[in-house]
Scaffold this motif. Sequence first.
Motif, short mmCIF file in Angstrom:
data_model
loop_
_atom_site.label_atom_id
_atom_site.label_comp_id
_atom_site.label_asym_id
_atom_site.label_seq_id
_atom_site.Cartn_x
_atom_site.Cartn_y
_atom_site.Cartn_z
N PHE A 119 0.84 -1.19 0.00
CA PHE A 119 0.00 0.00 0.00
C PHE A 119 0.87 1.24 0.00
CE2 PHE A 119 0.69 -1.21 4.38
CZ PHE A 119 0.92 -0.02 5.05
N ARG A 120 0.28 2.35 -0.39
CA ARG A 120 0.99 3.63 -0.46
C ARG A 120 0.33 4.63 0.49
NH1 ARG A 120 4.38 3.73 -4.94
NH2 ARG A 120 3.87 2.24 -6.54
N ILE A 121 1.19 5.38 1.20
CA ILE A 121 0.70 6.47 2.04
C ILE A 121 1.50 7.73 1.67
CG2 ILE A 121 -0.06 4.96 3.91
CD1 ILE A 121 2.43 5.78 5.49
N PRO A 122 0.97 8.90 1.97
CA PRO A 122 1.70 10.14 1.64
C PRO A 122 3.07 10.19 2.32
CG PRO A 122 -0.57 10.63 2.23
CD PRO A 122 -0.35 9.18 2.54
N ASP A 123 4.05 10.76 1.62
CA ASP A 123 5.41 10.85 2.14
C ASP A 123 5.51 11.63 3.44
OD1 ASP A 123 6.44 9.38 0.08
OD2 ASP A 123 7.08 11.12 -1.10
N ASP A 124 4.60 12.58 3.66
CA ASP A 124 4.69 13.42 4.85
C ASP A 124 3.84 12.92 6.02
OD1 ASP A 124 2.30 13.94 3.62
OD2 ASP A 124 2.43 16.13 3.81
N GLU A 125 3.18 11.77 5.85
CA GLU A 125 2.38 11.21 6.94
C GLU A 125 3.28 10.70 8.06
OE1 GLU A 125 -0.99 7.85 7.81
OE2 GLU A 125 -0.80 8.68 5.80
N MET A 126 2.95 11.03 9.29
CA MET A 126 3.77 10.64 10.43
C MET A 126 3.51 9.19 10.82
SD MET A 126 5.53 13.29 10.77
CE MET A 126 6.41 13.12 12.29
N VAL A 127 4.60 8.44 11.00
CA VAL A 127 4.54 7.04 11.43
C VAL A 127 5.57 6.83 12.53
CG1 VAL A 127 3.79 6.22 9.16
CG2 VAL A 127 6.22 6.26 9.70
N TRP A 128 5.49 5.70 13.19
CA TRP A 128 6.49 5.32 14.19
C TRP A 128 7.43 4.32 13.52
CZ3 TRP A 128 6.76 7.76 18.73
CH2 TRP A 128 5.63 8.46 19.17
N VAL A 129 8.72 4.43 13.77
CA VAL A 129 9.70 3.52 13.17
C VAL A 129 10.76 3.17 14.20
CG1 VAL A 129 11.11 5.40 12.24
CG2 VAL A 129 11.26 3.15 11.20
N SER B 291 13.41 -1.85 20.56
CA SER B 291 13.84 -0.53 21.04
C SER B 291 12.67 0.44 20.92
CB SER B 291 15.04 -0.03 20.22
OG SER B 291 14.66 0.19 18.88
N ASP B 292 12.82 1.59 21.53
CA ASP B 292 11.76 2.59 21.48
C ASP B 292 11.68 3.19 20.07
OD1 ASP B 292 11.06 2.27 24.15
OD2 ASP B 292 12.52 3.77 24.82
N PRO B 293 10.46 3.24 19.50
CA PRO B 293 10.32 3.81 18.16
C PRO B 293 10.38 5.34 18.20
CG PRO B 293 8.18 3.15 19.00
CD PRO B 293 9.20 2.72 20.01
N VAL B 294 10.68 5.93 17.05
CA VAL B 294 10.69 7.39 16.90
C VAL B 294 9.63 7.76 15.87
CG1 VAL B 294 13.10 7.70 17.55
CG2 VAL B 294 12.53 7.31 15.18
#
Length: 167
Positions: free
Chosen positions: A66-76, A81-84
């Motif tokens: 799937f595709r989401i907008p490049d500027d959408e905020m996600v956790w990685v 470890s704690d995600p950012v």
Amino acid sequence: MTLLVHLTAAKNIRSVRRVGIRAESHGRGGGTGVYCVPVLPSYQMTYQWGRELRRGGQRTFVAVHFRIPDDEMVWVGHYNSDPVRLASAEAAALVAQQEDARGYELFVPRPIQVREIHRVRRVNQVTGWRYMPNAHGKPPCGCPVCIPPGQYGGTKIRKAYEDSFNS
């Protein structure tokens, strides 16, 4: 648009095509969403979670791209470890630039709509790692959380784990 992939049970294909991917997973931040991985040049790295997810009892998985907008905020971040919080394009780039990307995951804190789905495909069912990346040669943890009752070979692993405390 950032291209991501989510692994789900093959029995969910009809539901995914009808309503998209539901936000059922619980993120470490407390909300619900969808775990996924960016599509990388390496097949092994893209579908790395397949073998580990099979340990939960589901045998056949499919990949939902799937595709989401490049500027959408996600956790990685790495699974232990704690995600950012980053924009999806930055998060995909962060995973892609890792020397060893095994264990990295993205968490999209919302459901994925049908119109965002690019394709659904079958994947190799034995791709990936079990227990943890680089687990070869290390005995698995035998605690009840890591090896729940009824898991194939679990009794032998738990016995070795318990014996390590008694010796």
